[in-house]
Design an enzyme around this catalytic site. Structure first.
Site, PDB file in Angstrom:
ATOM      1  N   CYS A  90     -31.040 -38.828 -31.082  1.00 33.55           N
ATOM      2  CA  CYS A  90     -32.473 -39.096 -31.000  1.00 33.55           C
ATOM      3  C   CYS A  90     -33.035 -39.851 -32.218  1.00 33.55           C
ATOM      4  O   CYS A  90     -33.843 -40.771 -32.026  1.00 33.55           O
ATOM      5  CB  CYS A  90     -33.263 -37.824 -30.740  1.00 33.55           C
ATOM      6  SG  CYS A  90     -32.604 -36.331 -31.468  1.00 33.55           S
ATOM      7  N   ARG A 109     -19.616 -32.910 -33.924  1.00 37.77           N
ATOM      8  CA  ARG A 109     -20.145 -31.637 -34.415  1.00 37.77           C
ATOM      9  C   ARG A 109     -18.985 -30.803 -34.931  1.00 37.77           C
ATOM     10  O   ARG A 109     -17.967 -30.667 -34.269  1.00 37.77           O
ATOM     11  CB  ARG A 109     -20.861 -30.890 -33.284  1.00 37.77           C
ATOM     12  CG  ARG A 109     -22.056 -31.699 -32.830  1.00 37.77           C
ATOM     13  CD  ARG A 109     -22.776 -31.083 -31.651  1.00 37.77           C
ATOM     14  NE  ARG A 109     -23.905 -31.943 -31.318  1.00 37.77           N
ATOM     15  CZ  ARG A 109     -24.762 -31.718 -30.342  1.00 37.77           C
ATOM     16  NH1 ARG A 109     -24.625 -30.640 -29.609  1.00 37.77           N
ATOM     17  NH2 ARG A 109     -25.740 -32.542 -30.110  1.00 37.77           N
ATOM     18  N   GLN A 128     -22.734 -37.875 -25.124  1.00 37.78           N
ATOM     19  CA  GLN A 128     -23.910 -37.404 -24.401  1.00 37.78           C
ATOM     20  C   GLN A 128     -24.498 -38.532 -23.573  1.00 37.78           C
ATOM     21  O   GLN A 128     -24.601 -39.657 -24.054  1.00 37.78           O
ATOM     22  CB  GLN A 128     -24.985 -36.934 -25.384  1.00 37.78           C
ATOM     23  CG  GLN A 128     -24.595 -35.691 -26.152  1.00 37.78           C
ATOM     24  CD  GLN A 128     -25.723 -35.237 -27.043  1.00 37.78           C
ATOM     25  OE1 GLN A 128     -26.340 -36.050 -27.708  1.00 37.78           O
ATOM     26  NE2 GLN A 128     -25.989 -33.946 -27.055  1.00 37.78           N
ATOM     27  N   ASP A 162     -27.483 -39.443 -23.028  1.00 37.10           N
ATOM     28  CA  ASP A 162     -28.688 -39.016 -23.730  1.00 37.10           C
ATOM     29  C   ASP A 162     -29.820 -39.992 -23.482  1.00 37.10           C
ATOM     30  O   ASP A 162     -29.652 -41.190 -23.646  1.00 37.10           O
ATOM     31  CB  ASP A 162     -28.365 -38.980 -25.232  1.00 37.10           C
ATOM     32  CG  ASP A 162     -29.264 -38.011 -25.981  1.00 37.10           C
ATOM     33  OD1 ASP A 162     -30.099 -37.362 -25.334  1.00 37.10           O
ATOM     34  OD2 ASP A 162     -29.104 -37.902 -27.207  1.00 37.10           O
ATOM     35  N   HIS A 171     -34.222 -40.660 -23.971  1.00 38.23           N
ATOM     36  CA  HIS A 171     -35.488 -40.254 -24.590  1.00 38.23           C
ATOM     37  C   HIS A 171     -36.607 -41.032 -23.936  1.00 38.23           C
ATOM     38  O   HIS A 171     -36.552 -42.245 -23.871  1.00 38.23           O
ATOM     39  CB  HIS A 171     -35.444 -40.496 -26.102  1.00 38.23           C
ATOM     40  CG  HIS A 171     -34.376 -39.672 -26.760  1.00 38.23           C
ATOM     41  ND1 HIS A 171     -33.101 -40.132 -26.930  1.00 38.23           N
ATOM     42  CD2 HIS A 171     -34.377 -38.408 -27.217  1.00 38.23           C
ATOM     43  CE1 HIS A 171     -32.367 -39.179 -27.493  1.00 38.23           C
ATOM     44  NE2 HIS A 171     -33.108 -38.129 -27.680  1.00 38.23           N
ATOM     45  N   LYS A 177     -37.376 -26.164 -24.167  1.00 35.69           N
ATOM     46  CA  LYS A 177     -36.583 -26.959 -23.229  1.00 35.69           C
ATOM     47  C   LYS A 177     -36.381 -26.238 -21.914  1.00 35.69           C
ATOM     48  O   LYS A 177     -36.424 -25.011 -21.840  1.00 35.69           O
ATOM     49  CB  LYS A 177     -35.216 -27.294 -23.825  1.00 35.69           C
ATOM     50  CG  LYS A 177     -34.279 -26.102 -23.955  1.00 35.69           C
ATOM     51  CD  LYS A 177     -32.908 -26.530 -24.498  1.00 35.69           C
ATOM     52  CE  LYS A 177     -32.023 -25.294 -24.713  1.00 35.69           C
ATOM     53  NZ  LYS A 177     -30.831 -25.581 -25.493  1.00 35.69           N
ATOM     54  N   HIS A 196     -36.636 -35.445 -24.660  1.00 41.94           N
ATOM     55  CA  HIS A 196     -35.176 -35.611 -24.694  1.00 41.94           C
ATOM     56  C   HIS A 196     -34.610 -35.151 -23.360  1.00 41.94           C
ATOM     57  O   HIS A 196     -35.050 -34.140 -22.825  1.00 41.94           O
ATOM     58  CB  HIS A 196     -34.517 -34.722 -25.749  1.00 41.94           C
ATOM     59  CG  HIS A 196     -35.097 -34.823 -27.123  1.00 41.94           C
ATOM     60  ND1 HIS A 196     -34.347 -35.268 -28.181  1.00 41.94           N
ATOM     61  CD2 HIS A 196     -36.318 -34.512 -27.620  1.00 41.94           C
ATOM     62  CE1 HIS A 196     -35.083 -35.207 -29.278  1.00 41.94           C
ATOM     63  NE2 HIS A 196     -36.287 -34.763 -28.970  1.00 41.94           N
TER      64      HIS A 196
END
Length: 646
Positions: free
Chosen positions: A332, A361, A379, A381, A383, A465, A511
RNA sequence: GCCGGCUUGGCGCAAUUGGUAGCGCACCGCUCUUGUAAAGCGGGGGUUGCGGGUUCGAGUCCCGCAGUCGGCUCCA
């Protein structure tokens, strides 16, 4: 005055509800009480069965090893556990001895007798059980224990359950326990088994000593136990780690490092199909495909606010040219910089960025597991940057999109989880911001009509979330997609757009990850389909098998034609016999085998063999190609004759 | 990270009380092969995860590390 034994003659009744409260059958009842039976098959009955089984195991453990100190022993899904403080961990031989001893206790038909005690009495009787004494002490203090501890000391009074030899009336064992219990141990019957042993921290905190936990399962009948065990075996057969090796999809080379997978050609095909499809759908839904790097300077994650919270789960920084660089653990912040790369107008909103962002990670060594818990993951991912007014609509849009995408991959059964702010100080932002954001998410989640499970304290530090949990083919649930409402990062990055009145406004950022991680979703799909993927995802879609070598050229033509039209088709020209080839490709779970010999060549046809062994002979060549292409385009699952539309 | 188990050719496994590594599948070669889940014969391939120690001798015993499995804790 009567008790439950007098009231209920049905032997499947193991306890009762008296005015709503579950109690032993031995409890006295009056005509004024509202009394309902609790059968052993009911959820409450199963818990009682399992909890009683835990007591029997604990008694057996202390018979085998009188030095063992008792922890807690609650029922859990499908079974129970009991924790013990022992000098040496349990060995398989220990478990066998415990099983044998527990069998004797079950057969003895010991009665469970409830007894109310004062705190002083309890302390005196349990003087050699330090963990029980600790629980008694906690009961005095504010009720902070979790549900499992309440099994021991919950409710209004302290109780001890005596296990009594029915022949002699002698108390053979006792345990601090809230109950209720089965009338006697014989009702545990033959439907139980110990399943594994492992260490567990006392009261769930890694600051506390580790106890040794024994897990078991317990069912009302031997048949139900067997059914459960078969289900466990089925789950083991579907294990994506095993299928990943058998189907040559991926591996985890030790040389690269723990939790860092490589995808082989066949796994690569599936991963690419997933990515291609997901990218296309995102673009159709109004997202713009972007790309960001894998490392960045530390200041970026200081700006985003991640670093103070997550530094210990990021790989340690690299220092060069007076700067610290981190492998990114989230995408992000980088997408925010795309937003702020130029002035933005309200006319552009909702502005939606999407990428396949690979993040790293540093998962602790003990938690890395297959593709579901890795140290490097991709991901899907996105936004969305929206005005505050647009936020509810965008959340709804995202939720519908996510669900439709999961359905396209064959997952149909979902529920939602709403993760909200907890009491810890890791959550940033004002109460009002959290309330507003949570309300937006809750309204959309409720409107979806799906089951909604609260998850207090489960939010990210920057906002609440919704997560989508999906049930797979054998009923297990997996956390998939997340939709997070973020009012913090736009502020931290100073994101703004020019509103219609010329003023500068701060957007809200939402997100969303559809699969969470491609790797994990891949693993889930493998287990969901047991490796037998729908046609469009199958690494090899069609294998041509000639009845004899002579028919290779004939089959080569149609395989080649399929290939040129984009079908992943191969011709097996090895010198194996036909039967062997069928076996080989069936085990590889190839959805369509095309077989041809003299009959088919003479007629200009091929024969289909499906994954389950069913056949369809004499299919005209042009027809075969058309049907295969249509089934791929339709993302159909093809297992049996009839699954491939005419 | 913590506790315990496991680690033998690509995969699945075997190897009596420590005595000097075998089998099946896969792979390679040859011969064979006309209808729906394993043709036959032959061959190659392992310094037993890595490092150290004990011993005349270690796949077997001890220590450390790594990987992995089951849990615990954690999971943006």
């Amino acid at each position: 005055m009567v008790d439950g034994f007098a009231r209920f003659k049905d032997r499947s009744v193991v306890a009762m509800r008296v005015n709503g409260e579950v109690t032993d059958l031995a409890t006295s009842i009056t005509d004024d009480d509202v009394v309902e039976p609790v059968t052993i098959e009911s959820p409450a009955g199963l818990s009682i069965l399992r909890h009683s089984a835990a007591h029997v195991i604990a008694q057996a453990v202390q018979r085998v090893n009188p030095e063992a100190k008792l922890g807690i022993g609650p029922p859990i899904t499908d079974g129970f556990y009991y924790d013990f403080d022992v000098v040496t961990p349990f060995t398989p031989e220990d478990l066998a001895a415990i099983t044998k001893e527990a069998g004797r206790i079950v057969q003895a038909g010991q009665r469970f007798i409830r007894r109310v005690v004062t705190e002083e009495q309890a302390r005196a009787e349990l003087v050699s059980e330090p963990y029980k004494l600790e629980l008694i002490g906690l009961k005095g203090a504010a009720a902070t224990g979790d549900d499992n501890e309440n099994v021991e000391v919950g409710g209004g009074e302290l109780t001890i359950y005596d296990n009594v030899n029915p022949a002699t009336g002698e108390v053979v064992w006792k345990d601090l326990c809230r109950g209720p219990h089965l009338p006697n141990t014989r009702m545990i019957g033959h439907g139980w088994a110990l399943t594994r042993s492992a260490a567990a921290y006392w009261r769930g905190s890694e600051k506390n000593p580790q106890l040794q936990r024994i897990y078991g399962t317990a069912w009302p009948s031997k048949d139900q136990l067997r059914e459960y065990q078969l289900q466990q075996e089925e789950a083991a057969k579907r294990d994506h780690r095993r299928l990943g090796a058998e189907l040559d999809l991926f591996s985890f080379p030790e040389e690269i490092g723990s939790g860092l997978p490589v995808f082989h050609p066949r796994g690569g095909v599936i991963k690419r199909e997933m990515e291609d499809y997901v990218r296309r759908r995102h673009i159709e839904e109004g997202f713009e495909y972007v790309s960001t790097p894998h490392v960045s300077k530390a200041t970026l994650f200081e700006t985003s606010g991640h670093l103070p919270y997550y530094a210990d789960t990021m790989f340690p920084p690299m220092r060069l040219e007076n700067s610290e660089y981190y492998l990114k653990a989230m995408n992000c912040p980088m997408q925010n910089l795309i937003f702020s790369s130029r002035g933005r107008s309200y006319r552009e909103l909702p502005l939606r960025f999407f990428e396949f962002g690979t993040v790293y990670r540093y998962e602790k060594s003990g938690v890395v597991q297959g593709l579901t818990r890795v140290r490097g993951l991709t991901q899907d991912d996105s936004h969305s940057y929206v005005t505050e007014e647009q936020a509810p609509g965008e959340v709804e849009h995202l939720l519908n999109f996510v669900l439709s995408l999961l359905r396209d991959f064959g997952l149909e059964d979902f529920y939602l989880e709403l993760s909200t702010r907890g009491s810890s100080d890791k959550f940033i932002g004002t109460d009002r911001e959290w309330d507003d954001a949570t309300t937006v998410l809750r309204r959309v989640a409720e409107a979806s009509g799906l089951e909604l499970v609260p998850d207090p304290g489960g939010a990210a530090f920057y906002g609440p979330k919704i997560s989508v949990q999906a049930r797979d083919a054998i009923g297990r649930t997996w956390q998939m997609s997340t939709i997070q409402y973020d009012f913090n990062q736009p502020a931290r990055f100073g994101l703004e757009y020019t509103a219609a009145d010329g003023s500068r406004q701060q957007p809200v950022m939402i997100h969303s990850a559809k699969f969470g991680s491609l790797e994990r979703f891949f693993g889930v799909l493998i287990e969901h389909y047991a490796g037998a993927f729908p046609l469009w995802l199958s690494p090899v879609q069609v294998v041509g098998i000639p009845v004899a070598q002579e028919y290779e050229p004939y089959l080569h033509d149609i395989i080649d034609r399929l290939r040129r039209s984009g079908v992943r088709a191969e011709l097996d020209t090895s010198d194996d016999r036909m039967q062997k080839k069928i076996r080989t490709h069936t085990k590889q779970k190839v959805p369509l085998l095309l077989i041809a010999g003299e009959n088919d060549r003479a007629a200009g046809t091929v024969s289909f063999r499906y994954r389950d062994g069913s056949q369809e002979n004499g299919v005209a060549l042009a027809n075969a190609a058309r049907r295969i292409q249509a089934a791929i385009a339709g993302r159909l699952q093809v297992v049996s004759r009839g699954d491939l539309p005419a």
